[in-house]
Design a protein around this motif. Structure first.
Motif, PDB file in Angstrom:
ATOM      1  N   VAL A  68     -20.870  -4.688 -36.614  1.00  0.00           N
ATOM      2  CA  VAL A  68     -21.140  -5.246 -35.295  1.00  0.00           C
ATOM      3  C   VAL A  68     -22.361  -4.536 -34.737  1.00  0.00           C
ATOM      4  O   VAL A  68     -22.637  -3.386 -35.094  1.00  0.00           O
ATOM      5  N   ALA A  69     -23.096  -5.230 -33.893  1.00  0.00           N
ATOM      6  CA  ALA A  69     -24.278  -4.653 -33.255  1.00  0.00           C
ATOM      7  C   ALA A  69     -24.088  -4.696 -31.745  1.00  0.00           C
ATOM      8  O   ALA A  69     -23.628  -5.697 -31.199  1.00  0.00           O
ATOM      9  N   PHE A  70     -24.432  -3.586 -31.113  1.00  0.00           N
ATOM     10  CA  PHE A  70     -24.327  -3.476 -29.669  1.00  0.00           C
ATOM     11  C   PHE A  70     -25.677  -3.096 -29.096  1.00  0.00           C
ATOM     12  O   PHE A  70     -26.362  -2.219 -29.636  1.00  0.00           O
ATOM     13  N   GLU A  71     -26.044  -3.739 -27.996  1.00  0.00           N
ATOM     14  CA  GLU A  71     -27.263  -3.376 -27.297  1.00  0.00           C
ATOM     15  C   GLU A  71     -26.952  -2.241 -26.332  1.00  0.00           C
ATOM     16  O   GLU A  71     -25.958  -2.282 -25.609  1.00  0.00           O
ATOM     17  N   VAL A  72     -27.803  -1.220 -26.345  1.00  0.00           N
ATOM     18  CA  VAL A  72     -27.646  -0.076 -25.455  1.00  0.00           C
ATOM     19  C   VAL A  72     -28.919   0.078 -24.634  1.00  0.00           C
ATOM     20  O   VAL A  72     -30.000  -0.352 -25.049  1.00  0.00           O
ATOM     21  N   ASP A  73     -28.789   0.685 -23.466  1.00  0.00           N
ATOM     22  CA  ASP A  73     -29.950   0.902 -22.610  1.00  0.00           C
ATOM     23  C   ASP A  73     -30.841   2.026 -23.128  1.00  0.00           C
ATOM     24  O   ASP A  73     -32.057   1.983 -22.971  1.00  0.00           O
ATOM     25  N   ASN A  74     -30.222   3.060 -23.728  1.00  0.00           N
ATOM     26  CA  ASN A  74     -30.963   4.224 -24.182  1.00  0.00           C
ATOM     27  C   ASN A  74     -30.441   4.620 -25.553  1.00  0.00           C
ATOM     28  O   ASN A  74     -29.373   5.232 -25.661  1.00  0.00           O
ATOM     29  N   LEU A  75     -31.176   4.257 -26.598  1.00  0.00           N
ATOM     30  CA  LEU A  75     -30.717   4.494 -27.964  1.00  0.00           C
ATOM     31  C   LEU A  75     -30.544   5.982 -28.245  1.00  0.00           C
ATOM     32  O   LEU A  75     -29.536   6.392 -28.829  1.00  0.00           O
ATOM     33  N   ALA A  76     -31.499   6.797 -27.833  1.00  0.00           N
ATOM     34  CA  ALA A  76     -31.409   8.236 -28.098  1.00  0.00           C
ATOM     35  C   ALA A  76     -30.131   8.816 -27.493  1.00  0.00           C
ATOM     36  O   ALA A  76     -29.424   9.591 -28.144  1.00  0.00           O
TER      37      ALA A  76
ATOM     38  N   ILE B 180     -26.139   7.134 -39.718  1.00  0.00           N
ATOM     39  CA  ILE B 180     -26.297   6.876 -41.151  1.00  0.00           C
ATOM     40  C   ILE B 180     -27.617   6.168 -41.467  1.00  0.00           C
ATOM     41  O   ILE B 180     -28.051   6.171 -42.609  1.00  0.00           O
ATOM     42  N   ILE B 181     -28.248   5.555 -40.475  1.00  0.00           N
ATOM     43  CA  ILE B 181     -29.615   5.042 -40.607  1.00  0.00           C
ATOM     44  C   ILE B 181     -30.349   5.447 -39.331  1.00  0.00           C
ATOM     45  O   ILE B 181     -29.955   5.076 -38.220  1.00  0.00           O
ATOM     46  N   GLU B 182     -31.399   6.215 -39.518  1.00  0.00           N
ATOM     47  CA  GLU B 182     -32.182   6.718 -38.389  1.00  0.00           C
ATOM     48  C   GLU B 182     -32.854   5.558 -37.642  1.00  0.00           C
ATOM     49  O   GLU B 182     -33.050   4.475 -38.209  1.00  0.00           O
ATOM     50  N   PRO B 183     -33.237   5.782 -36.381  1.00  0.00           N
ATOM     51  CA  PRO B 183     -33.899   4.730 -35.606  1.00  0.00           C
ATOM     52  C   PRO B 183     -35.115   4.172 -36.332  1.00  0.00           C
ATOM     53  O   PRO B 183     -35.898   4.908 -36.936  1.00  0.00           O
ATOM     54  N   ASN B 184     -35.231   2.826 -36.282  1.00  0.00           N
ATOM     55  CA  ASN B 184     -36.355   2.124 -36.891  1.00  0.00           C
ATOM     56  C   ASN B 184     -36.544   0.823 -36.129  1.00  0.00           C
ATOM     57  O   ASN B 184     -35.709   0.441 -35.326  1.00  0.00           O
ATOM     58  N   SER B 185     -37.647   0.154 -36.393  1.00  0.00           N
ATOM     59  CA  SER B 185     -37.951  -1.076 -35.672  1.00  0.00           C
ATOM     60  C   SER B 185     -38.013  -2.264 -36.626  1.00  0.00           C
ATOM     61  O   SER B 185     -38.939  -2.363 -37.426  1.00  0.00           O
TER      62      SER B 185
ATOM     63  N   GLU C 127     -21.742   5.547 -38.168  1.00  0.00           N
ATOM     64  CA  GLU C 127     -20.466   5.254 -38.818  1.00  0.00           C
ATOM     65  C   GLU C 127     -19.361   5.608 -37.841  1.00  0.00           C
ATOM     66  O   GLU C 127     -19.330   6.704 -37.281  1.00  0.00           O
ATOM     67  N   VAL C 128     -18.463   4.643 -37.609  1.00  0.00           N
ATOM     68  CA  VAL C 128     -17.343   4.838 -36.697  1.00  0.00           C
ATOM     69  C   VAL C 128     -16.066   4.438 -37.426  1.00  0.00           C
ATOM     70  O   VAL C 128     -15.922   3.279 -37.843  1.00  0.00           O
ATOM     71  N   SER C 129     -15.181   5.373 -37.633  1.00  0.00           N
ATOM     72  CA  SER C 129     -13.903   5.121 -38.300  1.00  0.00           C
ATOM     73  C   SER C 129     -14.086   4.398 -39.637  1.00  0.00           C
ATOM     74  O   SER C 129     -13.347   3.477 -39.964  1.00  0.00           O
TER      75      SER C 129
ATOM     76  N   GLU D 180     -24.182  -0.968 -35.604  1.00  0.00           N
ATOM     77  CA  GLU D 180     -25.604  -0.962 -35.268  1.00  0.00           C
ATOM     78  C   GLU D 180     -25.756  -0.833 -33.763  1.00  0.00           C
ATOM     79  O   GLU D 180     -25.107  -1.553 -32.999  1.00  0.00           O
ATOM     80  N   LEU D 181     -26.608   0.084 -33.338  1.00  0.00           N
ATOM     81  CA  LEU D 181     -26.960   0.217 -31.925  1.00  0.00           C
ATOM     82  C   LEU D 181     -28.415  -0.179 -31.792  1.00  0.00           C
ATOM     83  O   LEU D 181     -29.261   0.223 -32.602  1.00  0.00           O
ATOM     84  N   MET D 182     -28.698  -1.002 -30.787  1.00  0.00           N
ATOM     85  CA  MET D 182     -30.070  -1.494 -30.637  1.00  0.00           C
ATOM     86  C   MET D 182     -30.528  -1.372 -29.190  1.00  0.00           C
ATOM     87  O   MET D 182     -29.761  -1.613 -28.259  1.00  0.00           O
ATOM     88  N   GLN D 183     -31.779  -0.963 -29.041  1.00  0.00           N
ATOM     89  CA  GLN D 183     -32.424  -0.926 -27.735  1.00  0.00           C
ATOM     90  C   GLN D 183     -33.516  -1.982 -27.749  1.00  0.00           C
ATOM     91  O   GLN D 183     -34.335  -2.019 -28.667  1.00  0.00           O
ATOM     92  N   VAL D 184     -33.504  -2.845 -26.740  1.00  0.00           N
ATOM     93  CA  VAL D 184     -34.448  -3.955 -26.695  1.00  0.00           C
ATOM     94  C   VAL D 184     -35.334  -3.817 -25.449  1.00  0.00           C
ATOM     95  O   VAL D 184     -34.830  -3.612 -24.345  1.00  0.00           O
TER      96      VAL D 184
END
Length: 110
Positions: free
Chosen positions: A58-66, A75-80, A91-93, A98-102
């Motif tokens: 699942v992918a979630f949009e966040v306001d502040n990725l850092a 498990i995968i560093e920030p990329n564009s 990795e959760v449980s 996926e966390l994404m900042q737009v």
């Protein structure tokens, strides 16, 4: 945090393929269906954990990725993957998330 899409890895071709050579993955547009499903085919030499290549996420949009990554098992560093979007995987449980900042000014379509 708000839900954005569901990524499903596959080894098969699919309609609307979008190659992302800089990330070594081919994806579909998650906006072309009402449920946010995005097919993902990882290239043979894609440098990602097997968990991401084989398990839906699942992918979630966040306001502040850092800030969202603090204290998480990254498990995968920030990329564009594209203009105005920065993503990272945690990795959760035992599952990839996926966390994404737009930047909605640069990407009003998202």
């Amino acid at each position: 945090m708000s839900g954005n899409s569901v990524g499903i890895p596959t080894v098969s071709s699919f309609d609307g393929e979008i190659p992302l050579p800089h990330l070594k993955v081919t994806v579909s547009d998650h906006l072309d269906n009402p449920f946010g499903i995005q097919w993902q085919r990882y290239w043979e030499d894609a440098p990602y954990p097997g968990l991401v290549k084989t398990v839906a996420h699942v992918a979630f949009e966040v306001d502040n990725l850092a800030a969202a990554l603090e204290g998480q098992h990254v498990i995968i560093e920030p990329n564009s993957p594209g203009r105005g979007v920065t993503v990272a995987f945690i990795e959760v449980s035992g599952a990839p998330v996926e966390l994404m900042q737009v930047d909605h000014r640069a990407r009003p379509d998202l």
